[in-house]
Design a protein around this motif. Structure first.
Motif, PDB file in Angstrom:
ATOM      1  N   ASP A 316       0.960  -1.058  -0.065  1.00 40.58           N
ATOM      2  CA  ASP A 316      -0.152  -0.131  -0.124  1.00 40.58           C
ATOM      3  C   ASP A 316       0.793   1.231  -0.153  1.00 40.58           C
ATOM      4  O   ASP A 316       1.206   1.821   1.006  1.00 40.58           O
ATOM      5  CB  ASP A 316      -0.960  -0.156   1.198  1.00 40.58           C
ATOM      6  CG  ASP A 316      -1.780   1.136   1.059  1.00 40.58           C
ATOM      7  OD1 ASP A 316      -1.920   1.924   0.361  1.00 40.58           O
ATOM      8  OD2 ASP A 316      -2.402   1.155   2.019  1.00 40.58           O
ATOM      9  N   ASN A 318       2.409   4.826  -2.266  1.00 41.37           N
ATOM     10  CA  ASN A 318       2.026   6.222  -2.840  1.00 41.37           C
ATOM     11  C   ASN A 318       3.157   6.821  -3.670  1.00 41.37           C
ATOM     12  O   ASN A 318       4.186   6.805  -3.383  1.00 41.37           O
ATOM     13  CB  ASN A 318       1.495   7.195  -1.701  1.00 41.37           C
ATOM     14  CG  ASN A 318       0.739   8.242  -2.251  1.00 41.37           C
ATOM     15  OD1 ASN A 318       1.040   8.957  -3.322  1.00 41.37           O
ATOM     16  ND2 ASN A 318      -0.461   8.616  -1.362  1.00 41.37           N
ATOM     17  N   ASP A 344      -1.472   4.894  -6.090  1.00 43.37           N
ATOM     18  CA  ASP A 344      -1.943   4.603  -4.689  1.00 43.37           C
ATOM     19  C   ASP A 344      -2.985   3.586  -4.658  1.00 43.37           C
ATOM     20  O   ASP A 344      -3.945   3.519  -5.215  1.00 43.37           O
ATOM     21  CB  ASP A 344      -2.239   5.858  -4.230  1.00 43.37           C
ATOM     22  CG  ASP A 344      -2.568   5.748  -2.552  1.00 43.37           C
ATOM     23  OD1 ASP A 344      -2.963   4.695  -1.991  1.00 43.37           O
ATOM     24  OD2 ASP A 344      -2.191   6.756  -1.798  1.00 43.37           O
ATOM     25  N   THR A 346      -4.855   2.390  -2.269  1.00 41.83           N
ATOM     26  CA  THR A 346      -6.161   2.423  -1.366  1.00 41.83           C
ATOM     27  C   THR A 346      -6.697   3.754  -0.966  1.00 41.83           C
ATOM     28  O   THR A 346      -7.701   3.926  -0.266  1.00 41.83           O
ATOM     29  CB  THR A 346      -5.681   1.949  -0.148  1.00 41.83           C
ATOM     30  OG1 THR A 346      -4.660   2.478   0.604  1.00 41.83           O
ATOM     31  CG2 THR A 346      -5.326   0.414  -0.198  1.00 41.83           C
ATOM     32  N   ASP A 347      -6.319   4.954  -1.554  1.00 44.07           N
ATOM     33  CA  ASP A 347      -6.829   6.030  -1.153  1.00 44.07           C
ATOM     34  C   ASP A 347      -8.380   6.137  -1.973  1.00 44.07           C
ATOM     35  O   ASP A 347      -8.757   5.395  -2.319  1.00 44.07           O
ATOM     36  CB  ASP A 347      -6.066   7.403  -1.625  1.00 44.07           C
ATOM     37  CG  ASP A 347      -5.965   8.559  -0.757  1.00 44.07           C
ATOM     38  OD1 ASP A 347      -7.100   8.853  -0.105  1.00 44.07           O
ATOM     39  OD2 ASP A 347      -5.239   9.153  -0.708  1.00 44.07           O
ATOM     40  N   THR A 352      -6.643   7.759  -5.958  1.00 45.76           N
ATOM     41  CA  THR A 352      -6.190   6.406  -6.135  1.00 45.76           C
ATOM     42  C   THR A 352      -5.868   6.114  -7.411  1.00 45.76           C
ATOM     43  O   THR A 352      -5.712   7.182  -8.251  1.00 45.76           O
ATOM     44  CB  THR A 352      -7.226   5.275  -5.677  1.00 45.76           C
ATOM     45  OG1 THR A 352      -6.728   4.097  -5.385  1.00 45.76           O
ATOM     46  CG2 THR A 352      -8.407   5.284  -6.609  1.00 45.76           C
ATOM     47  N   THR A 353      -5.105   5.173  -7.625  1.00 45.32           N
ATOM     48  CA  THR A 353      -4.581   4.737  -8.781  1.00 45.32           C
ATOM     49  C   THR A 353      -5.326   5.101 -10.015  1.00 45.32           C
ATOM     50  O   THR A 353      -6.477   4.739 -10.148  1.00 45.32           O
ATOM     51  CB  THR A 353      -4.041   3.374  -8.690  1.00 45.32           C
ATOM     52  OG1 THR A 353      -3.154   2.888  -7.912  1.00 45.32           O
ATOM     53  CG2 THR A 353      -3.404   2.837 -10.236  1.00 45.32           C
ATOM     54  N   SER A 361     -11.880  11.115 -10.451  1.00 43.23           N
ATOM     55  CA  SER A 361     -11.581   9.527 -10.182  1.00 43.23           C
ATOM     56  C   SER A 361     -11.431   8.949 -11.700  1.00 43.23           C
ATOM     57  O   SER A 361     -11.838   9.510 -12.654  1.00 43.23           O
ATOM     58  CB  SER A 361     -12.730   9.238  -9.508  1.00 43.23           C
ATOM     59  OG  SER A 361     -12.526   7.832  -9.493  1.00 43.23           O
TER      60      SER A 361
END
Length: 566
Positions: A316, A318, A344, A346-347, A352-353, A361
């Motif tokens: 996990d 970043n 990333d 889990t953000d 996140t990724t 998003s």
């Protein structure tokens, strides 16, 4: 076919790939169970390594959660039987091994999502079946005697080659092919013809590649002639990665790729570190540590381009890829004035990724379907065209963003990779770019009819800095970027103080905000018309002296309202 299930941070993360250089075969027991058919029928030359190859694949299956059925019975190529298997391996097949009905069944299997792996003389098979030729990628032409050669690994993001070093010296029978598959497949490795005798394809001699075809996946390697091949750790890793890709247990960008220029492929020439922390550089891999910082390619700004790079996070972690930012030694400035495409696990959805950090998003469903878990490599393509940024993950589009923030622009800027902080250890490989052309932003001086330059007083970048006439000297405070309808210096915009519209409104530098007070359009006789007021850029009092304040005034066509843009 059995359904695929994925656990991004659960058991899949625990089954990290063990690199082939350790002498061990990668373990992927966390893959959802699947079934592989190994087909080794020959109608021409028969390799004595076939039994060793079957045993290798059985061993790999035992260690990596797939079952193996080995056959030389072409009658197994029917719709009902093929539906049991996620991948079919053509192991050193030769000649015409399937009849027309069996060929049709296999074509339908591939078109509906099946996987194909070809080993060595699989390319010496079915010369009169056009679909098979397209599937394998290239047909065998000839080979010299068995000898040692150097394999150059071109793509180390694919599961088949991720554990290999950039160069791989081994002994085998080295195939020349009738055509070069590069135009339709992603080449993973090539042969260095200067390292052995009998090469017949020249400087670009593909040896291993992958591709997609009509819903299915294809992987081929020219290696695998000798019995000894099947005992080599690197070759075992190669075959396993190819099977996992064909069975859709790992993802890869197998689109054909040409015309890219390496920005990083082991050497950091042209790169600069900004902020604390940094990147180690080993085995053609950059790995982040500490932070918050950024390694940026400070040699050149880019506009209209396809940027590709491979990345891997062990857990996990970043990081991110930064694009469209002005030159800066401050990583925070790069994030504020450009955009970060996030890495990333889990953000939140916008962080996140695949997300454009804090702004948009990714398509999470598409992202999850394309994403390899921690411990495996992924490939990003960031396609920048004007103010549009498209993000592709392992060849699948997962984000499509258009910049509307007047304080930022994707039309020109630098690129970088982030080192986020202690414990956020993300690795990068094979950073490359293809410039796509298009109209370049115009950069240079704005000159008056009297030969003076539009100048930011004192080279200031502060909001409210006076914009004036001054003798031209080529300094940065006289360099203006024409970006749409804005005129920018120091990444700020020329505008009218307070958004005023009356005659005499002061022209000054301020943070870009998209208002009409910062928009300028060409008018008659070289005029620059302020969109909000409808008045013209004017040298106050008709003066041409150094330090003359620029203002807005009713357009009249006089020499003090005539300007030449870059």
């Amino acid at each position: 076919m059995r359904p695929t299930t994925r656990n991004i941070l659960g058991v899949a993360a625990a089954a990290l790939v063990i690199l082939a250089s350790t002498g061990n075969t990668p373990a992927n027991a966390a893959d959802a169970p699947y079934d592989v058919l190994v087909f080794s029928k020959t109608a021409g030359f028969r390799h004595d390594s076939i039994p060793a190859g079957i045993q290798l694949i059985r061993d790999l299956g035992t260690a990596n959660n797939f079952t193996v059925t080995a056959t030389e019975d072409s009658n197994q190529f029917n719709a009902t039987n093929l539906a049991q298997f996620e991948a079919v391996v053509f192991l050193n097949t030769t000649g015409d091994v399937l009849n027309a009905t069996q060929q049709t069944a296999f074509e339908n299997y591939i078109r509906t999502g099946g996987g194909y792996v070809g080993v060595h003389s699989a390319s010496d098979t079915e010369y009169d079946w056009p679909f098979y030729g397209e599937l394998v990628g290239a047909y065998f032409a000839s080979h010299p005697a068995i000898q040692q050669a150097t394999v150059r690994v071109e793509n180390r993001a694919h599961a088949a080659t991720a554990g290999l070093s950039p160069t791989w010296v081994r002994t085998d029978e080295w195939y020349n092919f009738r055509t070069n598959p590069r135009s339709s497949a992603r080449v993973l490795s090539t042969l260095d013809e200067s390292s052995y005798s009998g090469g017949g394809m020249g400087a670009d001699h593909p040896h291993t590649w992958c591709k997609t075809l009509q819903g299915g996946r294809s992987f081929y390697t020219g290696s695998g002639h000798t019995q000894a091949s099947y005992t080599e750790a690197g070759f075992r890793s190669l075959v396993l990665g190819g099977i996992r890709y064909a069975a859709n247990r790992t993802r890869a960008d197998c689109r054909a790729e040409t015309g890219y220029t390496a920005l990083y492929d082991g050497a950091t020439t042209g790169w600069s570190q900004a902020g604390p922390g940094g990147f180690s550089n080993s085995n053609g891999t950059l790995t982040s540590s500490g932070g918050l910082g950024m390694l940026w390619y400070s040699t050149k700004e880019f506009r209209s381009y396809s940027l590709k790079l491979d990345w891997m996070m062990p857990g996990d972690d970043n990081s991110g890829v930064l694009v469209g930012f002005p030159a800066s030694s401050d990583p925070n400035s790069a994030m504020s004035n450009g955009y970060e495409v996030q890495v990333d696990a889990t953000d939140t959805a916008d962080r996140t990724t695949g997300a454009v950090y804090g702004v948009k998003s990714a398509d999470i469903a598409a992202r999850d379907a394309a994403l390899n878990p921690p411990g495996e490599w992924n490939t990003y393509e960031l396609l920048v065209e004007g103010e549009r940024l498209q993000v592709f993950l392992n060849g699948v589009k997962i984000n499509d963003f258009t910049n509307t923030d007047p304080a930022r622009s994707l039309t020109s800027g630098y690129i970088g990779i982030q080192n986020h902080g202690t414990g956020d250890d993300v690795s990068f490989r094979n950073i490359r770019i293809k410039e796509l052309g298009g109209t370049a932003p115009r950069v240079g001086p704005i000159t008056s009819a009297t030969g003076k330059c539009v100048d930011v007083s004192g080279s200031s970048s502060a909001d409210g800095a006076k914009i004036q006439l001054w003798s031209c000297h080529g300094g940065t405070n006289q360099q203006w970027t024409v970006n749409g309808n804005t005129l920018r210096a120091s990444n700020k915009c020329m505008g009218v103080a307070g958004g005023g519209t009356a005659n005499g409104g002061l022209v000054q530098l301020s943070t870009c905000n998209g208002s009409g007070a910062q928009n300028w359009t060409p008018g008659a006789n070289g005029a620059l018309v302020n969109s909000q007021s409808g008045r013209c850029l004017d040298a106050n009092g008709g003066s041409s002296a150094d330090g003359t304040q620029l203002i807005i005034w009713t357009c009249h066509g006089g020499t003090n309202q005539r300007w030449t843009l870059p």
